[in-house]
Design an enzyme around this catalytic site. Structure first.
Site, PDB file in Angstrom:
ATOM      1  N   GLU A   8       0.852  -1.197   0.000  1.00 48.44           N
ATOM      2  CA  GLU A   8       0.000   0.000   0.000  1.00 48.44           C
ATOM      3  C   GLU A   8       0.886   1.244   0.000  1.00 48.44           C
ATOM      4  OE1 GLU A   8      -2.678   0.290   3.360  1.00 48.44           O
ATOM      5  OE2 GLU A   8      -2.762   2.472   3.136  1.00 48.44           O
TER       6      GLU A   8
ATOM      7  N   ARG B  48       0.498  10.297   0.701  1.00 42.59           N
ATOM      8  CA  ARG B  48       0.907  11.263   1.724  1.00 42.59           C
ATOM      9  C   ARG B  48       2.172  11.995   1.338  1.00 42.59           C
ATOM     10  NH1 ARG B  48       0.066   7.439   7.050  1.00 42.59           N
ATOM     11  NH2 ARG B  48      -1.851   6.492   6.270  1.00 42.59           N
TER      12      ARG B  48
ATOM     13  N   LYS C 292     -10.977  -2.072   6.715  1.00 41.88           N
ATOM     14  CA  LYS C 292      -9.774  -1.762   7.481  1.00 41.88           C
ATOM     15  C   LYS C 292     -10.217  -1.242   8.846  1.00 41.88           C
ATOM     16  CE  LYS C 292      -6.236   1.882   7.552  1.00 41.88           C
ATOM     17  NZ  LYS C 292      -5.329   2.720   6.761  1.00 41.88           N
TER      18      LYS C 292
HETATM   19  C1  3PG Z   1      -2.203   3.854   8.371  1.00 38.63           C
HETATM   20  O1  3PG Z   1      -2.027   4.846   7.772  1.00 38.63           O
HETATM   21  O2  3PG Z   1      -2.887   2.927   7.940  1.00 38.63           O
HETATM   22  C2  3PG Z   1      -1.602   3.799   9.699  1.00 38.63           C
HETATM   23  O3  3PG Z   1      -1.213   5.082  10.063  1.00 38.63           O
HETATM   24  C3  3PG Z   1      -0.444   2.922   9.814  1.00 38.63           C
HETATM   25  O4  3PG Z   1      -0.275   2.830  11.159  1.00 38.63           O
HETATM   26  P1  3PG Z   1       1.115   2.461  11.803  1.00 38.63           P
HETATM   27  O5  3PG Z   1       2.084   3.501  11.340  1.00 38.63           O
HETATM   28  O6  3PG Z   1       0.855   2.500  13.288  1.00 38.63           O
HETATM   29  O7  3PG Z   1       1.490   1.093  11.331  1.00 38.63           O
END
Ligand code: 3PG
Length: 229
Positions: A54, A58, A142
């Site tokens: 994924e 960003r 999700k």
């Molecule tokens: C996301 O964007 O799906 C989460 O911010 C990922 O979360 P993590 O950085 O705690 O794994």
């Protein structure tokens, strides 16, 4: 007026959503700051047997990264994350994204996702949001941000009233807690950014990324078949 996704159209998809969840036990959540790292990073994850990737919207490099991974890493299944608008989803699909992920769900995004023909994981954090997503035609969701909203205990509780819904929890998950999620009957995979530490990517330490991916796959293998926690 919203209409349910057409199951006939869904059947024509190259990959359905459950197949996406089965590709790898972890979907790494990737932020590409430097486009020059995208292909090597994807190859490093694939070398560790993590293939569904994924790439989040960003950073300015995100769409170019999706395109580069799609074109140059055929063993990767690249998708787009942090989708908040139909236009973003459209741009990512044109770049080669094969699935989409969102932190939440709006009617506009739901409509765009349903007509896109690719698997899409909308984000939910409450039972009502999960029920609404199901009404809109989504059976795999999700859970976000997973640890902050209740973690594995929450998903275990939801399995009673919502047994038909499948989850990819994301947010706060790492090697130390992923097995607790994967032991649940309503979880097929987890998401997280821990496979791609900022320092390793900055230093082009691809061996470290591959090792983290391989460790996650091994932990998932060990977790498989264990009784419900
Ligand atoms: C996301 O964007 O799906 C989460 O911010 C990922 O979360 P993590 O950085 O705690 O794994």
């Amino acid at each position: 007026m919203w209409t349910r996704p057409n199951p006939v159209t869904e059947q024509r998809n190259a990959m359905n959503t459950l197949e996406l969840l089965e590709i790898s036990p972890v979907i790494p959540v990737i932020v590409i700051d430097d486009i020059a790292t995208a292909v090597d990073l994807a190859r490093a994850l694939v070398a560790g047997q993590v293939r569904a990737l994924e790439v989040t919207l960003r950073s300015p490099a995100a769409l170019d990264a999706i395109r580069a991974i799609h074109d140059q890493v055929p063993d990767a299944v690249v998708g787009v994350g942090t989708v908040r608008t139909p236009a973003q989803l459209d741009a990512a699909l044109r770049a080669g994204a094969r699935f989409g992920v969102s932190p939440g769900l709006t009617e506009e995004v739901a409509r765009a996702a349903a007509t896109s023909g690719v698997p899409f994981l909308p984000g939910v954090a409450t039972a009502s949001e999960a029920m609404r997503a199901a009404e809109l035609g989504f059976g795999a969701l999700k859970l976000f941000p997973a640890e902050a909203v209740g973690g594995a205990a929450l998903l275990k509780s939801w399995f009673g009233p919502l047994p038909d819904l499948m989850f990819c929890p994301t947010g706060g998950i790492h090697a130390g807690n992923m097995a607790a999620y994967l032991a649940l009957p309503n979880v097929r995979c987890v998401g997280g950014s821990w496979l791609t530490p900022h320092a390793a990517v900055r230093d082009h330490d691809w061996g470290a990324v591959t090792a983290l991916a391989a460790q996650a796959v091994e932990l998932a293998r060990t977790a498989a078949g264990k009784p419900l926690a």
